[in-house]
Scaffold this motif. Sequence first.
Motif, PDB file in Angstrom:
ATOM      1  N   PHE B  38      -3.613  69.071  60.368  1.00 18.29           N
ATOM      2  CA  PHE B  38      -2.746  68.523  59.241  1.00 18.29           C
ATOM      3  C   PHE B  38      -3.298  67.845  58.059  1.00 18.29           C
ATOM      4  O   PHE B  38      -2.954  67.833  57.209  1.00 18.29           O
ATOM      5  CB  PHE B  38      -1.487  67.887  59.956  1.00 18.29           C
ATOM      6  N   LEU B  39      -4.430  67.026  58.589  1.00 19.42           N
ATOM      7  CA  LEU B  39      -5.261  66.560  57.232  1.00 19.42           C
ATOM      8  C   LEU B  39      -6.399  67.096  56.852  1.00 19.42           C
ATOM      9  O   LEU B  39      -6.979  66.460  55.966  1.00 19.42           O
ATOM     10  CB  LEU B  39      -5.447  65.069  57.811  1.00 19.42           C
ATOM     11  N   GLY B  40      -6.981  68.320  57.391  1.00 23.74           N
ATOM     12  CA  GLY B  40      -7.987  69.010  57.102  1.00 23.74           C
ATOM     13  C   GLY B  40      -9.349  68.067  57.256  1.00 23.74           C
ATOM     14  O   GLY B  40     -10.125  68.274  56.578  1.00 23.74           O
ATOM     15  N   MET B  41      -9.324  67.138  58.305  1.00 26.26           N
ATOM     16  CA  MET B  41     -10.492  66.299  58.503  1.00 26.26           C
ATOM     17  C   MET B  41     -11.639  66.837  59.134  1.00 26.26           C
ATOM     18  O   MET B  41     -11.517  67.943  59.940  1.00 26.26           O
ATOM     19  CB  MET B  41     -10.083  65.082  59.116  1.00 26.26           C
ATOM     20  N   ASP B  42     -12.892  66.463  58.858  1.00 26.59           N
ATOM     21  CA  ASP B  42     -13.989  67.106  59.518  1.00 26.59           C
ATOM     22  C   ASP B  42     -13.872  66.630  61.176  1.00 26.59           C
ATOM     23  O   ASP B  42     -13.509  65.586  61.371  1.00 26.59           O
ATOM     24  CB  ASP B  42     -15.243  66.489  58.943  1.00 26.59           C
ATOM     25  N   PRO B  43     -13.972  67.425  62.001  1.00 24.26           N
ATOM     26  CA  PRO B  43     -13.841  67.466  63.411  1.00 24.26           C
ATOM     27  C   PRO B  43     -14.590  66.123  63.953  1.00 24.26           C
ATOM     28  O   PRO B  43     -14.125  65.214  64.675  1.00 24.26           O
ATOM     29  CB  PRO B  43     -14.350  68.532  64.193  1.00 24.26           C
ATOM     30  N   LYS B  44     -15.964  65.969  63.366  1.00 23.61           N
ATOM     31  CA  LYS B  44     -16.907  65.176  63.927  1.00 23.61           C
ATOM     32  C   LYS B  44     -16.121  63.502  63.522  1.00 23.61           C
ATOM     33  O   LYS B  44     -16.248  62.599  64.271  1.00 23.61           O
ATOM     34  CB  LYS B  44     -18.242  65.190  63.415  1.00 23.61           C
ATOM     35  N   ILE B  45     -15.743  63.550  62.219  1.00 24.46           N
ATOM     36  CA  ILE B  45     -15.052  62.177  61.768  1.00 24.46           C
ATOM     37  C   ILE B  45     -13.796  61.858  62.519  1.00 24.46           C
ATOM     38  O   ILE B  45     -13.651  60.907  62.726  1.00 24.46           O
ATOM     39  CB  ILE B  45     -14.909  62.235  60.384  1.00 24.46           C
ATOM     40  N   ALA B  46     -12.996  62.986  62.783  1.00 28.68           N
ATOM     41  CA  ALA B  46     -11.804  62.672  63.484  1.00 28.68           C
ATOM     42  C   ALA B  46     -12.113  62.122  64.925  1.00 28.68           C
ATOM     43  O   ALA B  46     -11.507  61.162  65.437  1.00 28.68           O
ATOM     44  CB  ALA B  46     -11.006  64.080  63.535  1.00 28.68           C
ATOM     45  N   VAL B  47     -12.995  62.811  65.564  1.00 29.71           N
ATOM     46  CA  VAL B  47     -13.625  62.315  67.025  1.00 29.71           C
ATOM     47  C   VAL B  47     -13.809  60.879  66.785  1.00 29.71           C
ATOM     48  O   VAL B  47     -13.467  59.949  67.740  1.00 29.71           O
ATOM     49  CB  VAL B  47     -14.506  63.235  67.552  1.00 29.71           C
ATOM     50  N   ALA B  48     -14.718  60.500  65.978  1.00 32.77           N
ATOM     51  CA  ALA B  48     -15.356  59.396  65.818  1.00 32.77           C
ATOM     52  C   ALA B  48     -14.205  58.040  65.547  1.00 32.77           C
ATOM     53  O   ALA B  48     -14.330  57.026  66.357  1.00 32.77           O
ATOM     54  CB  ALA B  48     -16.377  59.283  64.493  1.00 32.77           C
ATOM     55  N   THR B  49     -13.360  58.585  64.768  1.00 34.45           N
ATOM     56  CA  THR B  49     -12.231  57.738  64.388  1.00 34.45           C
ATOM     57  C   THR B  49     -11.329  57.405  65.556  1.00 34.45           C
ATOM     58  O   THR B  49     -11.059  56.392  65.790  1.00 34.45           O
ATOM     59  CB  THR B  49     -11.308  58.281  63.149  1.00 34.45           C
ATOM     60  N   SER B  50     -10.925  58.614  66.257  1.00 37.83           N
ATOM     61  CA  SER B  50     -10.149  58.487  67.453  1.00 37.83           C
ATOM     62  C   SER B  50     -10.886  57.498  68.391  1.00 37.83           C
ATOM     63  O   SER B  50     -10.029  56.623  68.952  1.00 37.83           O
ATOM     64  CB  SER B  50      -9.902  59.888  67.986  1.00 37.83           C
ATOM     65  N   LEU B  51     -12.018  57.759  68.481  1.00 37.16           N
ATOM     66  CA  LEU B  51     -12.786  57.122  69.708  1.00 37.16           C
ATOM     67  C   LEU B  51     -12.752  55.393  69.464  1.00 37.16           C
ATOM     68  O   LEU B  51     -12.448  54.597  70.300  1.00 37.16           O
ATOM     69  CB  LEU B  51     -14.317  57.447  69.829  1.00 37.16           C
ATOM     70  N   ALA B  52     -12.976  54.918  68.445  1.00 37.25           N
ATOM     71  CA  ALA B  52     -12.878  53.733  67.899  1.00 37.25           C
ATOM     72  C   ALA B  52     -11.486  53.223  67.870  1.00 37.25           C
ATOM     73  O   ALA B  52     -11.400  52.026  68.371  1.00 37.25           O
ATOM     74  CB  ALA B  52     -13.512  53.630  66.182  1.00 37.25           C
ATOM     75  N   ALA B  53     -10.737  53.914  67.690  1.00 37.17           N
ATOM     76  CA  ALA B  53      -9.179  53.330  67.574  1.00 37.17           C
ATOM     77  C   ALA B  53      -8.876  53.091  69.130  1.00 37.17           C
ATOM     78  O   ALA B  53      -8.176  52.424  69.501  1.00 37.17           O
ATOM     79  CB  ALA B  53      -8.342  54.464  66.962  1.00 37.17           C
ATOM     80  N   LEU B  54      -9.108  54.087  70.020  1.00 36.49           N
ATOM     81  CA  LEU B  54      -8.920  54.007  71.378  1.00 36.49           C
ATOM     82  C   LEU B  54      -9.581  52.510  72.068  1.00 36.49           C
ATOM     83  O   LEU B  54      -8.847  52.128  72.872  1.00 36.49           O
ATOM     84  CB  LEU B  54      -9.575  54.993  72.096  1.00 36.49           C
ATOM     85  N   ILE B  55     -10.433  52.138  71.374  1.00 42.80           N
ATOM     86  CA  ILE B  55     -11.129  50.902  71.933  1.00 42.80           C
ATOM     87  C   ILE B  55      -9.947  49.695  71.714  1.00 42.80           C
ATOM     88  O   ILE B  55      -9.617  49.023  72.759  1.00 42.80           O
ATOM     89  CB  ILE B  55     -12.235  50.367  71.336  1.00 42.80           C
ATOM     90  N   ALA B  56      -9.531  49.643  70.698  1.00 36.19           N
ATOM     91  CA  ALA B  56      -8.191  48.697  70.469  1.00 36.19           C
ATOM     92  C   ALA B  56      -6.976  48.732  71.392  1.00 36.19           C
ATOM     93  O   ALA B  56      -6.555  47.949  71.873  1.00 36.19           O
ATOM     94  CB  ALA B  56      -7.749  48.706  69.009  1.00 36.19           C
ATOM     95  N   THR B  57      -6.708  50.080  71.661  1.00 36.78           N
ATOM     96  CA  THR B  57      -5.455  50.374  72.460  1.00 36.78           C
ATOM     97  C   THR B  57      -5.860  50.022  73.796  1.00 36.78           C
ATOM     98  O   THR B  57      -4.800  49.546  74.374  1.00 36.78           O
ATOM     99  CB  THR B  57      -4.830  51.771  72.392  1.00 36.78           C
ATOM    100  N   SER B  58      -6.781  50.442  74.387  1.00 37.27           N
ATOM    101  CA  SER B  58      -7.501  50.017  75.732  1.00 37.27           C
ATOM    102  C   SER B  58      -7.530  48.633  75.814  1.00 37.27           C
ATOM    103  O   SER B  58      -6.922  48.128  76.828  1.00 37.27           O
ATOM    104  CB  SER B  58      -8.781  50.779  75.989  1.00 37.27           C
ATOM    105  N   ALA B  59      -7.838  47.992  74.931  1.00 41.05           N
ATOM    106  CA  ALA B  59      -7.942  46.589  75.013  1.00 41.05           C
ATOM    107  C   ALA B  59      -6.758  45.746  75.161  1.00 41.05           C
ATOM    108  O   ALA B  59      -6.565  44.786  76.039  1.00 41.05           O
ATOM    109  CB  ALA B  59      -9.091  46.076  73.887  1.00 41.05           C
ATOM    110  N   ILE B  60      -5.828  46.306  74.366  1.00 42.64           N
ATOM    111  CA  ILE B  60      -4.486  45.773  74.317  1.00 42.64           C
ATOM    112  C   ILE B  60      -3.919  45.894  75.623  1.00 42.64           C
ATOM    113  O   ILE B  60      -3.188  44.973  76.215  1.00 42.64           O
ATOM    114  CB  ILE B  60      -3.675  46.111  73.180  1.00 42.64           C
TER     115      ILE B  60
END
Lengths: 86, 277
Positions: B38-60
């Motif tokens: 939907f946002l046309g983001m490059d897959p590598k940037i999408a993967v990197a962003t998701s992984l970093a965001a998951l750190i926060a959700t996991s920690a919480i």
Amino acid sequence: MTSLKDISDTLKTGIVLGLALIWIGLIPGLKPILYVGILTVILTPPTALLLAFHYLYKNYENKVYAAFALIDAAIIYGSLLYHMLH
Amino acid sequence: MGPAGMLAAFLAAAFAGFLGALLGIGGGSIMVPTFIIFLGMDPKIAVATSLAALIATSAISSSVYLKKNLVNVNLAVVLEGTTVIGSIVGASIATLIPSWLLETIFGIVLAYTFVVMINRTLRPPTRDYRTNPHGRFVFFDESLGREIRYNYRRVGPAASLSFLAGLASGMLGIGGGVIKVPILDLIAGVPMKAAVATSSYMIGITASAGSTVYFAAGLIDPVLVALAILGIVLGSRSGASIMNRLRSRTLRLLFSILLAYYSYKMVVRGLTMGGII
């Protein structure tokens, strides 16, 4: 003595601190703080692993668990260092 | 990225967190394809962003589980020995392979997630806890109103398979809970509640390892990550509160269909970009 609550508090504090730094870093001209914020988020779990090391070392006779916690943290810090240098 | 793009990224992350909480999976499986399709983001940037965001959700989430003594820290640190290596290897592979291949692999793994989701929804686990009155590890089960004691087993096979969970996580920007929970439950013999909590704790460590590679490769956009973290945290909180009231099997099935759609779309997009179809 380190408890599971200490590990829990470290995780929560690290993320809150990281997010705060990221938002401060969004102010124009403060980009280095932005990167420190991201690094704080990324390095929160391995930092909590250092507390897990202490917790496992003090609470369990078998020190292998504690060693694993230390190894895990070392791999993550080492990976960051290695990839930054290459 | 303009203000409209930033708002879209925030909403996409919130949507992923909301849906992830409803489906009982991490938001990564939804966030990455939403960013790409939907946002046309490059897959590598999408993967990197998701992984970093998951750190926060996991920690919480794991900070809550840790206080309730649900996380088996002993087993988690042992299994993470191979998982973090898998995550670093996976992330390194992702930075090297072409985007179309990454997208195709993601679609295939998403198909597996869909099968697990459907299976879990149609046939919810009915197995009793494999309790052991002399077990070394203990937690209080609030729904049963009693303490559960257990021991874990088969650490070697569990650790070997955990490498694969790490590989998938680092390469695709997902938590890998759909792989980790079955490893902990079925192979290591950890009761389901403790398995989910331990997996949640492990996800943050695994994501942290993979993120070091993406950070050094310059694939992490700090603004995007900040928005993704805020979005996914807010979305998952509201999703969890609604889930407690709904508990609708039909709703879960409907949302699972979205996973199937994402899987199909990612495979077709990937193969088309790669010139295979």
